[in-house]
Design an enzyme around this catalytic site. Structure first.
Site, PDB file in Angstrom:
ATOM      1  CD  GLN A 133      -2.873   1.256   2.293  1.00  0.00           C
ATOM      2  OE1 GLN A 133      -2.496   1.699   3.370  1.00  0.00           O
ATOM      3  NE2 GLN A 133      -4.106   0.828   2.074  1.00  0.00           N
ATOM      4  CB  CYS A 171      -5.216   6.469   6.382  1.00  0.00           C
ATOM      5  SG  CYS A 171      -4.468   6.858   7.980  1.00  0.00           S
TER       6      CYS A 171
END
Length: 321
Positions: free
Chosen positions: A70, A100
């Site tokens: 990621q 996030c």
């Protein structure tokens, strides 16, 4: 489920979690039933690539299973460069972080902050997809806040840009990790796109896993916080999905063996100084359900020697047994 040319062993994926899904944790979850494990996010900013933290996240050659890496950032060119760098260092799948909710990530316009700017999202997705010849996936949330849930729009945009699978956490950025996951929005996204959709959020038991798959129609499940201190949750869920029956809980002896192995792996991966500090939070997660472990955890967290950590853990398990 397939991601590009890659067939997952099962539809259970370890969610990327900063400071948690390092190589030792990913390997552990894979051994205990996960079909794939996504690395903790790597910043696309090359200025931080030489830090010890970044270096530990960068090399993926020789890992077990599919290697999904990621990346996080807000600059399309930097994201493309980070994707190429990751593939050169062993990544087989690139995952883009747009989920996030952490302030230190969002203040740089990365993570879920990007959901406010679909045009920038499109630029990033196109840049990364065109930069590499491996599948690119996207992890995102239902929207910026409860008044601005744009996950269907983002999902359709992602499909148009060549994203090959989408993981959706059923909360907005503003919700952080509070409240209950919004499975209705995951269901809506699944109905709106033809690429695989991975449901994420509050999947903490075999029964919940079955419900989420059936309700949303998702192709796979992504599990994060419920796996902390419980890496065997993947085999428990997979067994239930396959047979409709529950596996027996791991024995006390098996839990002690898994924990000791995990701590040893952290020491070896990070070195004694950093490894023993990172081990503290993992030990706390493993022992959080044990009422008798409170005093031990305080003692354990004060230890400054790796071997003393292992000896203390062995002594704790011997005493309890």
């Amino acid at each position: 489920m397939k991601i590009g040319p890659y067939q997952l062993d099962n539809p259970l994926i370890v969610a990327p979690m900063a400071g948690v899904t390092d190589r030792p944790f990913r390997e552990l979850c894979l051994r205990h039933g996960a079909g794939m494990a996504v690395s903790e996010m790597m910043s696309a900013n090359p200025d931080v690539w030489k830090t010890a933290k970044s270096l530990n996240r960068m090399v993926h050659e020789g890992e077990s299973g599919l290697r999904s890496v990621q990346i996080a950032g807000a600059d399309p060119q930097q994201m493309a460069d980070a994707a190429r760098f990751s593939v050169e260092h062993g990544a087989q799948i690139i995952d883009i972080n747009m989920g996030c909710p952490a302030k230190k990530v969002n203040k740089r316009l990365a993570g879920s902050a990007l959901l406010q700017y679909p045009d920038l999202v499109e630029d990033i997705l196109k840049a990364v997809v065109s930069a590499v010849d491996v599948p690119v996936t996207l992890k995102t949330r239902t929207g910026w806040d409860t008044e601005n849930r744009n996950c269907v729009e983002i999902a359709q945009l992602a499909e148009h840009c060549g994203i090959q699978a989408l993981a959706l956490h059923g909360r907005t950025k503003a919700c952080m990790y509070k409240g209950e996951a919004e499975y209705d929005y995951i269901k809506a996204v699944k109905q709106a796109v033809s690429i695989p959709v991975i449901a994420n959020g509050d999947i903490d038991s075999p029964e919940k896993a079955r419900f989420v798959l059936d309700y949303t129609g998702a192709d796979a499940l992504m599990i994060g916080r419920p796996a902390q201190g419980r890496p065997w949750i993947f085999r428990e869920i997979q067994h239930y999905l396959t047979t409709g029956e529950h596996l027996p809980a791991p024995s006390f002896e098996e839990v002690s063996s898994i924990l000791l192995e995990h701590v040893q792996a952290l020491h070896a991966f990070y070195g004694e100084y950093q490894g023993l500090r990172i081990a503290r939070k993992h030990v706390s997660w493993y022992l959080k359900e044990q009422a008798s472990a409170g005093d031990f955890r305080r003692t354990f967290n004060a230890l400054e020697d790796a071997q003393e950590q292992l000896d203390a853990l062995q002594g704790y398990f011997d005493n309890v047994a």
